[in-house]
Design a protein around this motif. Structure first.
Motif, mmCIF file in Angstrom:
data_model
loop_
_atom_site.group_PDB
_atom_site.id
_atom_site.type_symbol
_atom_site.label_atom_id
_atom_site.label_comp_id
_atom_site.label_asym_id
_atom_site.label_seq_id
_atom_site.Cartn_x
_atom_site.Cartn_y
_atom_site.Cartn_z
ATOM 1 N N ASP A 162 0.852 -1.192 0.000
ATOM 2 C CA ASP A 162 0.000 0.000 0.000
ATOM 3 C C ASP A 162 0.887 1.241 0.000
ATOM 4 O OD1 ASP A 162 -1.937 1.925 0.282
ATOM 5 O OD2 ASP A 162 -3.041 0.849 1.843
ATOM 6 N N ARG A 181 -4.368 -3.312 -6.372
ATOM 7 C CA ARG A 181 -5.307 -3.063 -5.283
ATOM 8 C C ARG A 181 -6.639 -3.771 -5.532
ATOM 9 N NH1 ARG A 181 -5.207 1.514 -1.737
ATOM 10 N NH2 ARG A 181 -7.177 1.726 -0.646
ATOM 11 N N GLN A 182 -7.126 -3.745 -6.774
ATOM 12 C CA GLN A 182 -8.400 -4.382 -7.099
ATOM 13 C C GLN A 182 -8.306 -5.906 -6.951
ATOM 14 O OE1 GLN A 182 -6.911 -2.084 -9.103
ATOM 15 N NE2 GLN A 182 -8.254 -0.357 -8.622
ATOM 16 N N HIS A 223 -8.288 -6.769 -3.326
ATOM 17 C CA HIS A 223 -9.619 -6.615 -2.741
ATOM 18 C C HIS A 223 -10.535 -7.776 -3.125
ATOM 19 C CE1 HIS A 223 -12.714 -4.449 -0.666
ATOM 20 N NE2 HIS A 223 -13.516 -4.487 -1.718
ATOM 21 N N PRO A 270 -11.816 -9.878 0.396
ATOM 22 C CA PRO A 270 -12.861 -8.841 0.427
ATOM 23 C C PRO A 270 -13.110 -8.266 1.814
ATOM 24 C CG PRO A 270 -13.839 -11.008 0.102
ATOM 25 C CD PRO A 270 -12.349 -11.188 0.031
ATOM 26 N N LYS A 271 -12.764 -8.988 2.875
ATOM 27 C CA LYS A 271 -13.022 -8.500 4.235
ATOM 28 C C LYS A 271 -11.983 -7.481 4.702
ATOM 29 C CE LYS A 271 -15.640 -12.437 5.769
ATOM 30 N NZ LYS A 271 -15.881 -13.401 6.823
ATOM 31 N N ILE A 272 -10.864 -7.402 4.025
ATOM 32 C CA ILE A 272 -9.813 -6.456 4.413
ATOM 33 C C ILE A 272 -10.101 -5.126 3.717
ATOM 34 C CG2 ILE A 272 -7.355 -5.927 4.312
ATOM 35 C CD1 ILE A 272 -6.813 -8.908 4.396
ATOM 36 N N ARG A 273 -10.227 -4.093 4.531
ATOM 37 C CA ARG A 273 -10.494 -2.761 3.978
ATOM 38 C C ARG A 273 -9.189 -2.061 3.674
ATOM 39 N NH1 ARG A 273 -14.519 0.524 7.474
ATOM 40 N NH2 ARG A 273 -13.950 1.977 5.848
ATOM 41 N N LEU A 274 -9.077 -1.516 2.492
ATOM 42 C CA LEU A 274 -7.874 -0.781 2.091
ATOM 43 C C LEU A 274 -8.149 0.691 2.052
ATOM 44 C CD1 LEU A 274 -6.604 -3.052 -0.800
ATOM 45 C CD2 LEU A 274 -5.820 -2.986 1.537
#
Length: 160
Positions: free
Chosen positions: A104, A148-149, A152, A156-160
């Protein structure tokens, strides 16, 4: 690059030490000091209250100095071609570049702390060094990095 020892930014570590130091001061002062009773109580032994406050402040300064020494000397990274090893106090953690899935860079630049995610979804935060060598080494050495996509979609549960 065989092995290179890199120390985190002293400025970033100072922020952590300041927060730790203020919390310790409040705890010590609340528990052991006279709470400036000498300023309001003229009849009792003012020197005893002052000595009590000075002892608390000296003990706090000793704890803060020890924390600074330990944090500066026992916290560093070893960079190799294949991994980064983080030595923190008595703990040693190795992160293989092959297991890094997403870096990130937006968060890293904003907070001066390297944030990357392992292939298990675990997030790792490392304080950057002054020259940014850790970020360069990780971006150069990590070959399995996804966008990033894609990250995700995979987690899907990890928020970026």
């Amino acid at each position: 690059m065989n092995e290179k020892r890199i120390y985190p930014s002293r400025k970033s570590l100072c922020k952590t030490i300041i927060i730790f130091s203020v919390v310790i001061l409040v705890i010590l002062y609340a528990a052991f000091s006279s709470r400036f009773a000498w300023a309001y109580d003229k009849e009792n032994d003012i020197n005893g209250y002052i000595v009590q406050d000075v002892i608390v402040l000296l003990f706090w300064a000793l704890i803060t100095g020890l924390a600074i020494y330990i944090l500066y000397t026992k916290n560093y990274y070893i960079l190799t071609k294949t991994d980064i090893t983080h030595y923190k106090l008595n703990q040693v953690v190795t992160y293989s570049f092959n297991n890094i899935l997403y870096i990130d860079e937006e968060y890293t630049k904003k907070h001066n702390t390297l944030l990357f995610y392992m292939n298990t979804g675990k997030s790792v935060f490392l304080v950057l060094d002054k020259e940014g060598e850790i970020l360069k080494a990780v971006t150069k050495g990590a070959h399995n990095v996804i966008s990033r996509q894609e990250f995700h979609v995979k987690f899907p549960k990890i928020r970026l």
